[in-house]
Design a protein around this motif. Sequence first.
Motif: not given
Length: 119
Positions: A23, A27, A79
């Motif tokens: 995670e 990010q 992403t």
Amino acid sequence: MAQVYVDPSIKTCAQALVMEALEHINQRVSCGESFWMARTAFLSSVADDWVRLYGKDAADQAVRGLHMLAPGEVLDRETKRKARDRRVAECRHDLATLDPTRNTRLNRLWLSWFGVRLY
């Protein structure tokens, strides 16, 4: 071949640590950092805490697990898209300013299709 038996609680803990790391890495990559730099920075910031809180075995397994995963296995679809768009924009800028002789229609087309320069 010898079998290695791992304590299930250590294995579960290591899996939870890997998921937490995924995670954070997603990010950071989403914000513009490279995958390799994001992984290294995150691991260096939490490695001591992991060892202190969860033990050396769980932290070791989590770190080894993260190092075994390729960027395509770690990053989510959004992403990956953002990273590709950033790479294409950088490449277009480089073609236009640093290497104008290779800023051809074919190279720009190839870049829009595949995200890398043809030549």
